[in-house]
Design an enzyme around this catalytic site. Sequence first.
Site, mmCIF file in Angstrom:
data_model
loop_
_atom_site.group_PDB
_atom_site.id
_atom_site.type_symbol
_atom_site.label_atom_id
_atom_site.label_comp_id
_atom_site.label_asym_id
_atom_site.label_seq_id
_atom_site.Cartn_x
_atom_site.Cartn_y
_atom_site.Cartn_z
ATOM 1 N N GLN A 324 0.820 -1.207 0.000
ATOM 2 C CA GLN A 324 0.000 0.000 0.000
ATOM 3 C C GLN A 324 0.861 1.266 0.000
ATOM 4 O O GLN A 324 1.701 1.444 0.882
ATOM 5 C CB GLN A 324 -0.925 0.022 1.218
ATOM 6 C CG GLN A 324 -1.885 -1.145 1.294
ATOM 7 C CD GLN A 324 -1.396 -2.243 2.209
ATOM 8 O OE1 GLN A 324 -0.221 -2.573 2.200
ATOM 9 N NE2 GLN A 324 -2.298 -2.794 3.016
ATOM 10 N N GLN A 346 -0.123 -0.177 -5.839
ATOM 11 C CA GLN A 346 -1.220 -0.593 -4.979
ATOM 12 C C GLN A 346 -1.730 0.609 -4.188
ATOM 13 O O GLN A 346 -0.949 1.356 -3.599
ATOM 14 C CB GLN A 346 -0.762 -1.686 -4.016
ATOM 15 C CG GLN A 346 -1.878 -2.205 -3.118
ATOM 16 C CD GLN A 346 -1.468 -3.412 -2.299
ATOM 17 O OE1 GLN A 346 -0.437 -4.036 -2.566
ATOM 18 N NE2 GLN A 346 -2.275 -3.771 -1.311
ATOM 19 N N ASP A 347 -3.064 0.798 -4.215
ATOM 20 C CA ASP A 347 -3.714 1.866 -3.424
ATOM 21 C C ASP A 347 -3.283 3.265 -3.857
ATOM 22 O O ASP A 347 -2.951 4.122 -3.038
ATOM 23 C CB ASP A 347 -3.429 1.686 -1.927
ATOM 24 C CG ASP A 347 -4.124 0.483 -1.334
ATOM 25 O OD1 ASP A 347 -4.721 -0.291 -2.113
ATOM 26 O OD2 ASP A 347 -4.067 0.296 -0.117
ATOM 27 N N ASP A 368 -6.122 -2.743 -6.208
ATOM 28 C CA ASP A 368 -7.051 -1.885 -5.448
ATOM 29 C C ASP A 368 -6.711 -0.398 -5.596
ATOM 30 O O ASP A 368 -6.755 0.352 -4.625
ATOM 31 C CB ASP A 368 -7.013 -2.252 -3.952
ATOM 32 C CG ASP A 368 -7.303 -3.710 -3.687
ATOM 33 O OD1 ASP A 368 -7.927 -4.356 -4.538
ATOM 34 O OD2 ASP A 368 -6.899 -4.209 -2.619
ATOM 35 N N ARG A 426 -12.948 -5.618 -6.240
ATOM 36 C CA ARG A 426 -13.201 -6.680 -5.269
ATOM 37 C C ARG A 426 -13.714 -6.036 -3.986
ATOM 38 O O ARG A 426 -13.412 -4.851 -3.709
ATOM 39 C CB ARG A 426 -11.948 -7.519 -5.008
ATOM 40 C CG ARG A 426 -10.752 -6.748 -4.452
ATOM 41 C CD ARG A 426 -9.609 -7.690 -4.142
ATOM 42 N NE ARG A 426 -8.460 -6.996 -3.566
ATOM 43 C CZ ARG A 426 -7.532 -7.583 -2.822
ATOM 44 N NH1 ARG A 426 -7.626 -8.886 -2.560
ATOM 45 N NH2 ARG A 426 -6.510 -6.909 -2.348
#
Length: 520
Positions: A324, A346-347, A368, A426
């Site tokens: 993250q 990510q993130d 994500d 998701r």
Amino acid sequence: MDKQVLTYSCCIAYLLIYSLMFVHGDKIPKSCSQTPYPHVCSHYMGTANTLSTLDASSFHEMALRVTMDQAIEAHKLVSTMKLDNFNNKFSKLAWDDCLELYEDTVNKLNRSMSSNNPNDRLTWLSASIANQQTCQNGFLDFNLSSHLNYFPDMLSNFSKLISNSLAINHALSLALASSSSLVNGKQTGGRRLLSHGFPEWLSASDRRLLQATGTGPKADIVVAQDGSGNYKTISEGVAAASKRGGGRVVVYVKAGVYKEQVEVTKSMKNLMIFGDGIDATIVTGSKSAQSTTTFRSATFGIAGDGFMARDITFENTAGPQNHQAVALRSGSDHSVFYRCSFKGNQDTLYVYSQRQFYRDCVIYGTVDFIFGDAAVVLQSCNIIMRKSDKRNTVTAQGRTDPNENTGIIIHNSRISGSGSNNFLGRPWQKYSRTVVMKSSIDGSINPAGWAPWSGGFALSTLYYGEYMNSGPGADTSGRVNWPGFHVITSPAEAGKFTVGNFLAGGSWITGTGVPFDSGL
């Protein structure tokens, strides 16, 4: 809307409110039994005889007052906890997040009590729930869930009180929305507008800021690395802006790469940042969940309401191996991003909470990479999945309560990538909500479209929808068969997720000067 349908909807909504108050034919109050946590409600809100004297509106006000009282107590308890329980760097970082988030929750509930607008209250109560979840996430990021045992038991009850208040307000907002007046044949949705169509809080000059041509809008503060401005760093410019009273403050950041971490605190309202264009003005950092919480990893974090950005790139270069790593985090209500870029893995883009709008933006990432619990619409954006050896997921929406007004809406945009291990989203939380509509989806999206989080978690409680998308990845014949997934065929159903309906965008985005499509 047909007059008979409006009358019918109105009656149904008021029956919902009425059912919150009384059992059929009895005088036993049913108010608490209709909330998600009836025992917590009755414990904090008094006896059956007391509640039976309240009408729906008074019950709602009482619920807010009780929740506010407990918010103050919760913040006090968190701030006075024994720090020797958090005796390492990571647990202290997570505790610091909690302290700020509980303070912000007090602020959100105070605003809810002073507002008569149920839509605003829904937004601020939803943000309060996001705050409680984020406090926990800080410890979970570092595998320190055992430290949550140090938090007083009453904090669990406090979270349930917020959920109860949200449920009560949601029922009330249904009633008010159904009975809202019609103006010039259009439903107002309960939003009070000025005669020229703009909200009361917006100055006339703000309408032109984001669409100013030539050298852009007139700047109050100039940031330039070469010393030709007022300050050399964005943080210095933001700090100077916070000392100016009155209305909007405009900070112009000249072309350059600014390696710094910027925080726009909640006291810095109506701030605008604009640069010389995507990839010309870049603010970049490299913090990740390897060294801090996801919440604190943001290169650029925003808490102050009314934030606007234009022609600038926000970046986090931590790399996929560091998990993250947030480029931008926005918890700014009524925030607008126009012609901006967000780069990470990510993130990347943390749409943390409250109402947000993104137009003509470019978002890069892997896992994500658009996530959070805001009510957000991304319109006419370019969403690009970077090459990765992991399963890429565009979204991870974090709605934890079915009465929250939050969700990630991708409208009239383009989704592209490489490989085939890519998915639209998701379910990060139980009631995750994401809708992709009238967008172009390339062949890099797996035919299943959506990926599970863990086993069967949230597959029947989430809401994932697709409507009239195009491109080789838009074929829904091979999509997941989860109860919560919907191929939307009704324009009326899809219309719930437009800027006009989902964000009530006509009442505030209009004033920024940013072009937007209110409907489908």
